[in-house]
Design a protein around this motif. Structure first.
Motif, PDB file in Angstrom:
ATOM      1  N   GLY A  36      39.696  27.399  49.275  1.00  0.00           N
ATOM      2  CA  GLY A  36      39.510  27.104  50.701  1.00  0.00           C
ATOM      3  C   GLY A  36      38.053  26.755  50.947  1.00  0.00           C
ATOM      4  O   GLY A  36      37.291  26.462  50.014  1.00  0.00           O
ATOM      5  N   ALA A  37      37.654  26.817  52.215  1.00  0.00           N
ATOM      6  CA  ALA A  37      36.301  26.405  52.575  1.00  0.00           C
ATOM      7  C   ALA A  37      35.244  27.266  51.887  1.00  0.00           C
ATOM      8  O   ALA A  37      34.303  26.765  51.269  1.00  0.00           O
ATOM      9  CB  ALA A  37      36.144  26.486  54.097  1.00  0.00           C
ATOM     10  N   TRP A  38      35.430  28.586  51.943  1.00  0.00           N
ATOM     11  CA  TRP A  38      34.370  29.470  51.463  1.00  0.00           C
ATOM     12  C   TRP A  38      34.319  29.530  49.937  1.00  0.00           C
ATOM     13  O   TRP A  38      33.254  29.494  49.335  1.00  0.00           O
ATOM     14  CB  TRP A  38      34.529  30.842  52.101  1.00  0.00           C
ATOM     15  N   ARG A  58      45.750  27.815  44.583  1.00  0.00           N
ATOM     16  CA  ARG A  58      47.181  27.966  44.235  1.00  0.00           C
ATOM     17  C   ARG A  58      47.981  26.682  44.501  1.00  0.00           C
ATOM     18  O   ARG A  58      49.062  26.493  43.985  1.00  0.00           O
ATOM     19  CB  ARG A  58      47.783  29.138  44.994  1.00  0.00           C
ATOM     20  N   TYR A  75      38.898  20.792  53.095  1.00  0.00           N
ATOM     21  CA  TYR A  75      38.086  21.791  53.804  1.00  0.00           C
ATOM     22  C   TYR A  75      36.627  21.391  53.999  1.00  0.00           C
ATOM     23  O   TYR A  75      36.000  21.828  54.968  1.00  0.00           O
ATOM     24  CB  TYR A  75      38.124  23.129  53.051  1.00  0.00           C
ATOM     25  N   PRO A 106      42.056  34.765  51.837  1.00  0.00           N
ATOM     26  CA  PRO A 106      42.150  35.595  53.048  1.00  0.00           C
ATOM     27  C   PRO A 106      42.558  37.025  52.703  1.00  0.00           C
ATOM     28  O   PRO A 106      43.193  37.267  51.674  1.00  0.00           O
ATOM     29  CB  PRO A 106      43.247  34.892  53.858  1.00  0.00           C
ATOM     30  N   ALA A 109      45.908  38.089  51.284  1.00  0.00           N
ATOM     31  CA  ALA A 109      46.258  37.722  49.907  1.00  0.00           C
ATOM     32  C   ALA A 109      45.377  38.425  48.878  1.00  0.00           C
ATOM     33  O   ALA A 109      45.432  38.121  47.691  1.00  0.00           O
ATOM     34  CB  ALA A 109      46.131  36.206  49.737  1.00  0.00           C
ATOM     35  N   GLU A 112      47.313  40.767  46.264  1.00  0.00           N
ATOM     36  CA  GLU A 112      48.089  39.864  45.401  1.00  0.00           C
ATOM     37  C   GLU A 112      47.174  39.210  44.347  1.00  0.00           C
ATOM     38  O   GLU A 112      47.550  39.092  43.175  1.00  0.00           O
ATOM     39  CB  GLU A 112      48.647  38.788  46.342  1.00  0.00           C
ATOM     40  N   ALA A 130      34.479  37.503  48.422  1.00  0.00           N
ATOM     41  CA  ALA A 130      33.802  37.048  49.627  1.00  0.00           C
ATOM     42  C   ALA A 130      34.738  37.172  50.826  1.00  0.00           C
ATOM     43  O   ALA A 130      34.431  36.704  51.919  1.00  0.00           O
ATOM     44  CB  ALA A 130      33.373  35.600  49.438  1.00  0.00           C
ATOM     45  N   LYS A 132      36.556  38.783  53.942  1.00  0.00           N
ATOM     46  CA  LYS A 132      36.121  39.741  54.959  1.00  0.00           C
ATOM     47  C   LYS A 132      37.351  40.321  55.644  1.00  0.00           C
ATOM     48  O   LYS A 132      38.157  39.564  56.204  1.00  0.00           O
ATOM     49  CB  LYS A 132      35.232  39.053  55.998  1.00  0.00           C
ATOM     50  N   SER A 163      27.100  33.110  57.169  1.00  0.00           N
ATOM     51  CA  SER A 163      27.136  31.944  56.281  1.00  0.00           C
ATOM     52  C   SER A 163      28.400  31.130  56.513  1.00  0.00           C
ATOM     53  O   SER A 163      29.444  31.455  55.961  1.00  0.00           O
ATOM     54  CB  SER A 163      27.096  32.432  54.828  1.00  0.00           C
ATOM     55  N   ALA A 165      30.753  28.177  55.738  1.00  0.00           N
ATOM     56  CA  ALA A 165      30.981  27.428  54.497  1.00  0.00           C
ATOM     57  C   ALA A 165      30.408  26.014  54.576  1.00  0.00           C
ATOM     58  O   ALA A 165      29.751  25.549  53.640  1.00  0.00           O
ATOM     59  CB  ALA A 165      32.476  27.374  54.207  1.00  0.00           C
ATOM     60  N   ARG A 280      35.839  30.459  63.479  1.00  0.00           N
ATOM     61  CA  ARG A 280      37.262  30.346  63.815  1.00  0.00           C
ATOM     62  C   ARG A 280      37.717  31.511  64.666  1.00  0.00           C
ATOM     63  O   ARG A 280      38.615  31.387  65.489  1.00  0.00           O
ATOM     64  CB  ARG A 280      38.083  30.252  62.514  1.00  0.00           C
ATOM     65  N   THR A 304      42.326  30.079  59.009  1.00  0.00           N
ATOM     66  CA  THR A 304      42.225  31.519  58.755  1.00  0.00           C
ATOM     67  C   THR A 304      41.410  32.184  59.868  1.00  0.00           C
ATOM     68  O   THR A 304      40.259  31.819  60.092  1.00  0.00           O
ATOM     69  CB  THR A 304      41.518  31.756  57.394  1.00  0.00           C
ATOM     70  N   GLU A 306      40.398  35.880  60.481  1.00  0.00           N
ATOM     71  CA  GLU A 306      40.478  37.238  59.927  1.00  0.00           C
ATOM     72  C   GLU A 306      40.474  38.327  61.016  1.00  0.00           C
ATOM     73  O   GLU A 306      41.081  39.385  60.832  1.00  0.00           O
ATOM     74  CB  GLU A 306      39.325  37.490  58.949  1.00  0.00           C
TER      75      GLU A 306
HETATM   76  N1  LIG Z   1      34.820  29.801  55.882  1.00  0.00           N
HETATM   77  C1  LIG Z   1      33.704  30.494  56.009  1.00  0.00           C
HETATM   78  O1  LIG Z   1      32.707  29.983  56.543  1.00  0.00           O
HETATM   79  C2  LIG Z   1      33.628  31.896  55.515  1.00  0.00           C
HETATM   80  C3  LIG Z   1      34.756  32.605  55.151  1.00  0.00           C
HETATM   81  N2  LIG Z   1      34.650  33.890  54.714  1.00  0.00           N
HETATM   82  C4  LIG Z   1      35.820  34.662  54.325  1.00  0.00           C
HETATM   83  O2  LIG Z   1      36.379  34.091  53.146  1.00  0.00           O
HETATM   84  C5  LIG Z   1      37.796  34.332  53.109  1.00  0.00           C
HETATM   85  C6  LIG Z   1      38.500  33.011  52.844  1.00  0.00           C
HETATM   86  O3  LIG Z   1      38.222  32.188  53.962  1.00  0.00           O
HETATM   87  P1  LIG Z   1      38.187  30.614  53.916  1.00  0.00           P
HETATM   88  O4  LIG Z   1      37.870  30.090  52.584  1.00  0.00           O
HETATM   89  O5  LIG Z   1      37.336  30.198  55.032  1.00  0.00           O
HETATM   90  O6  LIG Z   1      39.698  30.310  54.275  1.00  0.00           O
HETATM   91  P2  LIG Z   1      40.467  28.943  54.204  1.00  0.00           P
HETATM   92  O7  LIG Z   1      41.541  29.030  55.191  1.00  0.00           O
HETATM   93  O8  LIG Z   1      39.507  27.806  54.253  1.00  0.00           O
HETATM   94  O9  LIG Z   1      41.083  28.948  52.743  1.00  0.00           O
HETATM   95  C7  LIG Z   1      41.833  29.998  52.259  1.00  0.00           C
HETATM   96  C8  LIG Z   1      42.360  29.558  50.925  1.00  0.00           C
HETATM   97  O10 LIG Z   1      43.016  30.649  50.327  1.00  0.00           O
HETATM   98  C9  LIG Z   1      44.204  30.156  49.762  1.00  0.00           C
HETATM   99  N3  LIG Z   1      45.155  31.233  49.616  1.00  0.00           N
HETATM  100  C10 LIG Z   1      45.875  31.837  50.560  1.00  0.00           C
HETATM  101  N4  LIG Z   1      46.646  32.762  49.986  1.00  0.00           N
HETATM  102  C11 LIG Z   1      46.377  32.729  48.659  1.00  0.00           C
HETATM  103  C12 LIG Z   1      46.851  33.436  47.550  1.00  0.00           C
HETATM  104  N5  LIG Z   1      47.765  34.358  47.668  1.00  0.00           N
HETATM  105  N6  LIG Z   1      46.345  33.141  46.318  1.00  0.00           N
HETATM  106  C13 LIG Z   1      45.427  32.182  46.176  1.00  0.00           C
HETATM  107  N7  LIG Z   1      44.939  31.471  47.201  1.00  0.00           N
HETATM  108  C14 LIG Z   1      45.416  31.755  48.425  1.00  0.00           C
HETATM  109  C15 LIG Z   1      44.673  29.061  50.694  1.00  0.00           C
HETATM  110  O11 LIG Z   1      45.560  28.191  50.036  1.00  0.00           O
HETATM  111  C16 LIG Z   1      43.359  28.404  51.047  1.00  0.00           C
HETATM  112  O12 LIG Z   1      43.031  27.416  50.110  1.00  0.00           O
HETATM  113  C17 LIG Z   1      38.147  34.967  54.480  1.00  0.00           C
HETATM  114  O13 LIG Z   1      38.279  36.346  54.315  1.00  0.00           O
HETATM  115  C18 LIG Z   1      36.949  34.632  55.356  1.00  0.00           C
HETATM  116  O14 LIG Z   1      36.723  35.597  56.354  1.00  0.00           O
HETATM  117  C19 LIG Z   1      33.448  34.507  54.633  1.00  0.00           C
HETATM  118  C20 LIG Z   1      32.294  33.862  54.973  1.00  0.00           C
HETATM  119  C21 LIG Z   1      32.294  32.499  55.417  1.00  0.00           C
END
Ligand SMILES: NC(=O)C1=CN([C@@H]2O[C@H](COP(=O)(O)OP(=O)(O)OC[C@H]3O[C@@H](n4cnc5c(N)ncnc54)[C@H](O)[C@@H]3O)[C@@H](O)[C@H]2O)C=CC1
Ligand SMILES: O=C(CO)COP(=O)(O)O
Length: 362
Positions: A36-38, A58, A75, A106, A109, A112, A130, A132, A163, A165, A280, A304, A306
């Motif tokens: 995903g993005a992060w 995945r 993303y 997220p 997940a 898992e 990473a 949250k 931060s 992404a 978000r 996403t 959170e």
């Molecule tokens: N986007 C941001 O700027 C930031 C995000 N975070 C945290 O990082 C975590 C991920 O967020 P993002 O990357 O932004 O979300 P996102 O929505 O951009 O991407 C999430 C990714 O996880 C994948 N995913 C979902 N379930 C899965 C599974 N069971 N196995 C493998 N991949 C799976 C999705 O297919 C997607 O590619 C969250 O907890 C968020 O709070 C933390 C700091 C910055």
């Protein structure tokens, strides 16, 4: 004279970069789980430092697209992958050969992902994340979940802080924190990211870092709701400040260091997500405040969020610790009990008069 100084500074920078890259080159590759993005932005940051980084998602089609285009157009469109970043298909092979796993999925997940890596990972491979949030339903901290699934042998670390992404991927100046009970691993992990545009601090306070990173998402929803209702800058500042008091109470009750909450992963991330529309969580709040139902607001944001997942669990932990978190409570009422956001703001305003500080008792 000025030219001489400039040249000296350039030489110093090149030396720093070369040292960093050569130290990192000795490390085995990092496998990032979650494209995903992060996850992608973090993978790009390590790869830009010359560290070999493998990114796995995945969704096979998405991964194939990234392999061909050398960017994550879904993303983070328009930002090319550094050479040291590869998108991998075979996650089992990558798990067996990597030197470190970074989970960036997220929170729903997270378990898992741990269960997927556990049987394949070498006995002492370090694991960081990473993500949250808290474990769904139980409200357990992810650190505790990771320990219980992976056992005692893997060094663990949490990455958190203000931060977005897109800004990290665009190489804009950013600072965040790496928390681990294993000081050597914290330093090593911070070193993978540290660069002239990315300052990475280390700490041992895994508890404080996780609480700050989780609760700020719920509070960002509240700030968004308030702004969506048009309540103005004073109300937003009040929510951030009183929200900080809620984070501090929960953190103190669970045994975190107060100082952590005044650092990047606490007040830093709280300010970022409560005030900037890239968040978000804030976007969800704004949509609700502007009149969308919760379901429609979730669909409208479509990403996403959170805080939506963490709100109930944070409230559960607050009740267990016997502390008040009135803003989080009102967010839960709006999200899950159909409360009108205006009623919730009224409920907050009508709380009994309180002292911000009382004189010390002699
Ligand atoms: N986007 C941001 O700027 C930031 C995000 N975070 C945290 O990082 C975590 C991920 O967020 P993002 O990357 O932004 O979300 P996102 O929505 O951009 O991407 C999430 C990714 O996880 C994948 N995913 C979902 N379930 C899965 C599974 N069971 N196995 C493998 N991949 C799976 C999705 O297919 C997607 O590619 C969250 O907890 C968020 O709070 C933390 C700091 C910055
Ligand atoms: O945690 C984040 C930045 O530090 C991202 O915030 P959002 O999940 O609200 O977009």
């Amino acid at each position: 004279m000025r030219d001489k100084l400039k040249k000296q500074e350039q030489k110093r920078r090149i030396n720093i970069q070369e040292t960093a890259v050569s130290e990192q080159a000795n490390l085995l590759p990092t496998l990032v789980l979650g494209a995903g993005a992060w996850g992608t932005a973090l993978a790009m940051a390590m790869a830009r430092n010359g560290h070999e980084t493998w990114l796995w998602g995945r969704d096979k089609l998405h991964c194939a697209e990234m392999q061909t285009s050398r960017e994550n157009a879904k993303y983070l469109p328009g930002i090319a992958f550094p050479d040291a970043l590869s998108v991998v298909d075979d996650v089992h092979k990558a798990l067996q050969n990597c030197g470190h796993v970074l989970i960036s999925v997220p929170s729903k997940a997270f378990v898992e992902s741990l269960q997927m890596i556990k049987p394949v990972l070498a006995a002492t491979t370090p694991v960081s994340w990473a993500t949250k949030g808290l474990a769904p339903d139980t409200g357990e901290l992810l650190y505790d979940v990771a320990r219980s699934v992976l056992g005692e042998n893997h060094p663990l670390a949490v990455i958190s802080g203000p931060s977005f992404a897109a800004e990290v991927a665009a190489n804009l100046p950013t600072a965040f924190t790496v928390a681990s009970e294993d000081g050597d691993f914290a330093k090593q992990l911070a070193g993978l990211f540290h660069s002239p545009t990315l300052r990475v601090y280390t700490t041992y306070d895994v508890l404080g870092v996780q609480i700050g990173g989780t609760v700020k998402n719920v509070l960002a929803i509240s700030a968004g709701i308030s702004d969506g209702l048009g309540y103005g800058a004073n109300a937003r500042a009040a929510l951030i400040t009183r929200g900080m008091a809620e984070i501090r109470r929960l953190a103190a009750a669970l045994g975190a260091e107060t100082e952590t909450l005044f650092g990047l992963s606490g007040i830093g991330d709280l300010i970022l997500t409560c005030t900037d529309d890239q968040s978000r969580n804030r976007q969800l709040g704004l949509a609700i405040g502007r009149g969308l139902s919760v379901d429609d607001a979730v669909k409208f944001v479509g990403k996403t969020v959170e805080g939506m997942h963490a709100a109930r669990e944070v409230m559960l932990r607050a009740r267990q610790a016997d502390i008040e978190m009135p803003i989080v409570e009102q967010v839960c009422k709006i999200l899950f009990e159909g409360y009108d956001p205006r009623e919730s703001v009224q409920a907050l305003l009508c709380r009994e008069q309180k002292a911000e500080l009382t004189p010390p008792v002699n």
